[in-house]
Design an enzyme around this catalytic site. Structure first.
Site, mmCIF file in Angstrom:
data_model
loop_
_atom_site.group_PDB
_atom_site.id
_atom_site.type_symbol
_atom_site.label_atom_id
_atom_site.label_comp_id
_atom_site.label_asym_id
_atom_site.label_seq_id
_atom_site.Cartn_x
_atom_site.Cartn_y
_atom_site.Cartn_z
ATOM 1 N N ASP A 108 0.871 -1.176 0.000
ATOM 2 C CA ASP A 108 0.000 0.000 0.000
ATOM 3 C C ASP A 108 0.906 1.223 0.000
ATOM 4 O OD1 ASP A 108 -2.349 1.619 0.284
ATOM 5 O OD2 ASP A 108 -1.978 1.769 2.427
ATOM 6 N N SER A 109 0.305 2.388 -0.184
ATOM 7 C CA SER A 109 1.083 3.622 -0.118
ATOM 8 C C SER A 109 1.573 3.905 1.295
ATOM 9 C CB SER A 109 0.236 4.798 -0.609
ATOM 10 O OG SER A 109 -0.888 4.971 0.227
ATOM 11 N N TYR A 141 -0.999 8.257 -2.493
ATOM 12 C CA TYR A 141 -1.252 7.968 -3.896
ATOM 13 C C TYR A 141 -2.485 8.703 -4.427
ATOM 14 C CZ TYR A 141 1.987 3.911 -4.070
ATOM 15 O OH TYR A 141 3.076 3.092 -4.069
ATOM 16 N N GLY A 142 -3.418 9.029 -3.530
ATOM 17 C CA GLY A 142 -4.746 9.488 -3.938
ATOM 18 C C GLY A 142 -4.767 10.677 -4.877
ATOM 19 N N CYS A 180 -4.471 -1.409 -1.821
ATOM 20 C CA CYS A 180 -4.694 0.016 -1.993
ATOM 21 C C CYS A 180 -5.711 0.187 -3.106
ATOM 22 C CB CYS A 180 -3.377 0.708 -2.347
ATOM 23 S SG CYS A 180 -3.527 2.445 -2.819
ATOM 24 N N ASN A 181 -6.822 0.849 -2.823
ATOM 25 C CA ASN A 181 -7.847 1.044 -3.837
ATOM 26 C C ASN A 181 -7.343 1.864 -5.015
ATOM 27 O OD1 ASN A 181 -9.351 0.832 -1.036
ATOM 28 N ND2 ASN A 181 -10.808 0.177 -2.590
ATOM 29 N N CYS A 216 -11.194 3.233 0.670
ATOM 30 C CA CYS A 216 -9.736 3.348 0.825
ATOM 31 C C CYS A 216 -9.360 2.462 1.999
ATOM 32 C CB CYS A 216 -9.344 4.802 1.086
ATOM 33 S SG CYS A 216 -7.609 5.039 1.555
ATOM 34 N N THR A 217 -8.268 1.722 1.875
ATOM 35 C CA THR A 217 -7.916 0.776 2.938
ATOM 36 C C THR A 217 -7.492 1.461 4.226
ATOM 37 O OG1 THR A 217 -5.686 0.555 1.967
ATOM 38 C CG2 THR A 217 -7.329 -1.120 1.374
ATOM 39 N N HIS A 218 -7.216 2.761 4.177
ATOM 40 C CA HIS A 218 -6.947 3.493 5.417
ATOM 41 C C HIS A 218 -8.213 3.662 6.263
ATOM 42 C CE1 HIS A 218 -3.188 4.685 3.431
ATOM 43 N NE2 HIS A 218 -2.763 5.184 4.573
#
Length: 272
Positions: A11-12, A43-44, A74-75, A187-189
């Site tokens: 992921d980022s 990344y978004g 990461c989406n 978003c995975t966050h």
């Protein structure tokens, strides 16, 4: 490839830990490699070409490190790069994540589904096509709220701070006011602020259910590993090793704070 070869997850930043916890819970015997591209986060808001380049470099690093499969946790990276990664590695199990629009549509009783996601995810062609198809197939309407700055706040460990609560309130209230009773965490966050989302929605008198696809991603990974005869059959718990292009200490602290795990991370300048 040896059955005890690790599974790569990237992921980022720390968001992918929300996926790693589901993978570890479902497949505790598997060895895991986690890569946080914190030096290039977030990344978004980045151009798609840059996200694709970073994703390819990290996947290549994980493969060179012996990974038998990779989870793009990461989406934003999934939307930008999953097709490219599968083309680069046709013999490799490559699993992505995407916003859970389909399960949210099935779960909603108001037929209005809210989506919290990064700007890049909402703007992606992959997301647009999925949204259009589901809206055409059902009576559900998707209302999207891009969330600039939210992943950064979570990355900084501000899960319950007044500033994060203010950000979330700004992004969430238009969805609630539109009648959304189901919120997709795109978003995975974002699963790490699920408690705060519920609190804001409840205070507004509009309780919601949240859709997090981490568990579904872990199940899909298990299916692919089984299909490739790559599942590790050991009885004991697998190892977890971590790499980051940011601060190793920060990633170690995130593992402990968010997952209750003690991990020694290695800092790298780049994955390429």
């Amino acid at each position: 490839m040896p059955l005890d070869a690790p599974i790569g997850i990237f992921d980022s930043g720390i968001g992918g830990l929300s996926v790693l916890r589901h993978v570890h819970a479902l497949l505790p015997q598997e060895n895991l490699l986690y890569f946080a591209d914190a030096g290039f986060a977030p990344y978004g808001g980045k151009p798609e070409a840059e996200i694709l380049e970073r994703s390819a470099a990290i996947a290549g690093f994980l493969r060179q490190s012996g990974a038998k499969a990779v989870v793009v946790a990461c989406n934003t990276a999934t939307a930008a790069a999953i097709a490219h990664l599968r083309a680069l590695h046709p013999d490799w199990a490559v699993v992505g994540v995407e916003p859970g629009l389909k399960p949210a549509a099935a779960a909603s009783r108001s037929t209005v589904v809210g989506v919290l996601a990064t700007e890049r995810t909402v703007a992606s062609e992959k997301f647009r096509l999925l949204r259009q198809r589901l809206e055409a197939e059902s009576a559900v309407r998707f209302v999207c709220s891009p969330c600039p700055g939210l992943a950064d706040a979570i990355e900084a460990g501000q899960l319950r701070s007044p500033d994060t609560a203010a950000l979330l309130t700004r992004f969430l209230m238009p969805l609630l006011e539109a009648g959304a009773d189901t919120i997709v965490l795109g978003c995975t966050h974002y699963p790490f602020v699920a408690e705060l989302i519920h609190a804001i929605a409840n205070r507004a008198g509009r309780p919601v259910q949240l859709i997090d696809t981490g568990e579904a991603v872990a199940r899909q990974l298990a299916r692919l590993l089984s299909a490739h005869d790559c599942l590790h059959a050991a009885q004991g718990p697998g190892s977890i090793n971590a790499f980051t292009t940011g601060s190793a200490g920060s990633l170690d602290a995130a593992f402990h704070r968010l997952l209750g795990m003690r991990v020694q991370s290695m800092a790298l300048k780049t994955a390429s």
